[in-house]
Design a protein around this motif. Structure first.
Motif, short mmCIF file in Angstrom:
data_model
loop_
_atom_site.label_atom_id
_atom_site.label_comp_id
_atom_site.label_asym_id
_atom_site.label_seq_id
_atom_site.Cartn_x
_atom_site.Cartn_y
_atom_site.Cartn_z
N ALA A 45 0.83 -1.21 0.00
CA ALA A 45 0.00 0.00 0.00
C ALA A 45 0.86 1.25 0.00
O ALA A 45 0.54 2.24 -0.67
N VAL A 46 1.98 1.22 0.74
CA VAL A 46 2.87 2.38 0.76
C VAL A 46 3.41 2.66 -0.64
O VAL A 46 3.48 3.81 -1.08
N ILE A 47 3.79 1.62 -1.33
CA ILE A 47 4.32 1.79 -2.69
C ILE A 47 3.25 2.36 -3.62
O ILE A 47 3.49 3.31 -4.39
N VAL A 48 2.03 1.84 -3.53
CA VAL A 48 0.93 2.31 -4.38
C VAL A 48 0.63 3.78 -4.08
O VAL A 48 0.52 4.60 -4.99
N TYR A 49 0.49 4.10 -2.79
CA TYR A 49 0.17 5.48 -2.40
C TYR A 49 1.29 6.44 -2.81
O TYR A 49 1.04 7.60 -3.15
N THR A 50 2.53 5.95 -2.75
CA THR A 50 3.67 6.80 -3.10
C THR A 50 3.59 7.27 -4.55
O THR A 50 3.91 8.42 -4.85
N PHE A 51 3.12 6.40 -5.43
CA PHE A 51 3.07 6.77 -6.84
C PHE A 51 1.69 7.33 -7.24
O PHE A 51 1.59 8.03 -8.25
N TYR A 52 0.66 7.02 -6.47
CA TYR A 52 -0.67 7.46 -6.84
C TYR A 52 -0.97 8.88 -6.38
O TYR A 52 -1.62 9.65 -7.07
N TYR A 53 -0.47 9.25 -5.19
CA TYR A 53 -0.72 10.57 -4.63
C TYR A 53 0.58 11.40 -4.61
O TYR A 53 1.67 10.84 -4.72
N ILE A 56 7.02 12.19 -2.18
CA ILE A 56 8.41 12.59 -1.99
C ILE A 56 8.95 13.42 -3.16
O ILE A 56 8.49 13.28 -4.30
N PRO A 57 9.90 14.29 -2.88
CA PRO A 57 10.50 15.09 -3.97
C PRO A 57 11.23 14.20 -4.96
O PRO A 57 11.82 13.18 -4.59
N TRP A 58 11.15 14.61 -6.23
CA TRP A 58 11.91 13.91 -7.25
C TRP A 58 13.03 14.82 -7.74
O TRP A 58 13.82 15.28 -6.96
N PHE A 59 13.09 15.10 -8.99
CA PHE A 59 14.18 15.91 -9.52
C PHE A 59 13.76 17.38 -9.54
O PHE A 59 13.29 17.88 -10.55
N GLY A 60 13.90 18.05 -8.40
CA GLY A 60 13.59 19.45 -8.30
C GLY A 60 12.13 19.74 -7.98
O GLY A 60 11.77 20.87 -7.69
N GLU A 61 11.26 18.73 -8.01
CA GLU A 61 9.86 18.94 -7.73
C GLU A 61 9.27 17.64 -7.18
O GLU A 61 9.72 16.55 -7.51
N HIS A 62 8.24 17.76 -6.33
CA HIS A 62 7.66 16.57 -5.74
C HIS A 62 6.90 15.76 -6.79
O HIS A 62 6.45 16.29 -7.80
N ASN A 63 6.75 14.47 -6.52
CA ASN A 63 5.99 13.60 -7.39
C ASN A 63 4.50 13.96 -7.29
O ASN A 63 3.91 13.92 -6.21
N LYS A 64 3.88 14.36 -8.38
CA LYS A 64 2.48 14.80 -8.37
C LYS A 64 1.50 13.63 -8.34
O LYS A 64 0.31 13.83 -8.08
N GLY A 65 1.98 12.43 -8.60
CA GLY A 65 1.12 11.26 -8.51
C GLY A 65 0.29 11.04 -9.77
O GLY A 65 -0.03 11.97 -10.51
N PHE A 66 -0.06 9.75 -9.96
CA PHE A 66 -0.86 9.40 -11.14
C PHE A 66 -2.26 10.00 -11.07
O PHE A 66 -2.90 10.23 -12.09
#
Length: 300
Positions: A45-53, A56-66
Motif C-alpha cells: 500500500a505504501v508503494i501504491v500510495y507513493t506513486f498514486y498521490y 516525496i521530492p523527485w528531480f527538483g519537484e515533488h511527485n504529483k502522482g498518477f
C-alpha cells in the motif's frame, strides 16, 4: 540471565532464561500469519500510495502522482459544489435581499434571520479585526453593539458608513489652545462624562465655548452625527487609555487624522462599496447585521 542447561530443547526457544526456575524464557517463534500478511499488504500500500498521490521530492519537484490529486483541488471542488448548492437553494432569498430596502429586510422575519446568519462570516472576515468579533470594539475603534454612534445608527447611516467609509477629522490646537488650557478642558470633559452638569464649571465651560469646540460638538457636548463629531458628555471614549486625561489632552493638542502631526490619532474606516471585496447585497446584509447587534435605531 541463567546459563543452565536448556530444559526445553524442543520448544524452539533461544536458550535464554531469565530466572532460576526457567519459567521465563525467550521463544523464537515466527510471527502469526495474519501479522505477516498485514505487513506485506501495508508495504504494498505504501508503494501504491507513493506513486498514486503527491509524495516525496523527485528531480527538483515533488511527485504529483498518477491521480493528479491535491487537498487544494479537492477543497476548491467542494467549495464550488457548495456555492452551486447555495445559489440554487437560496436564489429567491438572495433576489429578495437585493431588491428590497433595508427596512423591508429588517421587518421581514425570514429575510432578517437569513441576513444575520449569512453575515457572521462576512463580519468576521471584514469587520471583526477592528470592531471585535461581537462588535465590542477595540482600542481606537468604535463599539458597534451600543447606541453611541459617530455617524448615526439608522440602517441608511450604517449602510453609508460601510459603503463609503469614514474618515473623521479634528483640528489640532483649535484657536491656539495652550497645553495648560488643554489640560483644563480635558478635566472638564472627564467630569462631564462622569455625570456632572455642563455648566458646573463656568471657567472651563467658557474655554470650551471660546476655543471652537462648540462648533462641532455643540453647546450640550452631544456631538454632531453629520460631521462624525463625538458625544463628549457620555463618558464613552473611542481612544481608551489607562490615563484617559492624557489621552484627551493628546487629541486636543494633536487632533485626529492630521497629516503632518506624528502624534495625531488615526481614525479611518475603509470604503467597502468601492472595492471588489463585497458586493451590494452583502453590504445590505452587513448593515442589517450591525444594526441588530444591539444599538441600531429601531425600525417602525
Amino acid at each position: 540471565m541463567s546459563e543452565q542447561k536448556n530444559s526445553f530443547p524442543d520448544e524452539n526457544n533461544t536458550g535464554h532464561f531469565w530466572d532460576e526456575e526457567n519459567d521465563i524464557r525467550e521463544l523464537n517463534n515466527r510471527p502469526p500469519r495474519w501479522y505477516m500478511l498485514a505487513l506485506y499488504m501495508g508495504t504494498f500500500a505504501v508503494i501504491v500510495y507513493t506513486f498514486y498521490y503527491p509524495t516525496i521530492p523527485w528531480f527538483g519537484e515533488h511527485n504529483k502522482g498518477f491521480a493528479s490529486w491535491t487537498q487544494v483541488s479537492e477543497m476548491n471542488e467542494s467549495v464550488a459544489k457548495l456555492e452551486i448548492y447555495r445559489e440554487e437553494r437560496f436564489a429567491d432569498t438572495e433576489k429578495a435581499i437585493a431588491e428590497k430596502s433595508l427596512e423591508e429586510i429588517v421587518l421581514d422575519d425570514e429575510l432578517r434571520t437569513y441576513a444575520i446568519k449569512t453575515s457572521k462570516v462576512l463580519f468576521g472576515d471584514n469587520c471583526s479585526a477592528c470592531h471585535g468579533a461581537a462588535g465590542q470594539g477595540n482600542i481606537g475603534f468604535p463599539v458597534l453593539a451600543d447606541d453611541d454612534w459617530l455617524y448615526g445608527g439608522t440602517l441608511e447611516q450604517i449602510s453609508a458608513s460601510i459603503t463609503s467609509g469614514r474618515k473623521g477629522r479634528m483640528p489640532a490646537r483649535m484657536m491656539g489652545i495652550s497645553d495648560a488650557e488643554a489640560s483644563t478642558l480635558a478635566t472638564l470633559l472627564i467630569e462631564i462624562g462622569k455625570g456632572k452638569k455642563v455648566n458646573s464649571d463656568p471657567v472651563s465651560k467658557e474655554l470650551y465655548m471660546n476655543k471652537g469646540c462648540i462648533a462641532c460638538h455643540g453647546p450640550n457636548m452631544k456631538g454632531n452625527q453629520l460631521l462624525g463629531s463625538v458625544n463628549l458628555s457620555d463618558g464613552i471614549y473611542r481612544f481608551k487609555a489607562d490615563n484617559q486625561h492624557s489621552s484627551i489632552v493628546r487629541i486636543i493638542l494633536h487632533g485626529v487624522n492630521q497629516v503632518n502631526d506624528p502624534l495625531t490619532q488615526d481614525a479611518v474606516m475603509p470604503s467597502f462599496g468601492h472595492s471588489s471585496i463585497i458586493n451590494a447585497a452583502q453590504i445590505k446584509k452587513l448593515a442589517v447585521y450591525v444594526h441588530q447587534l444591539g444599538g441600531g435605531v429601531s425600525v417602525k
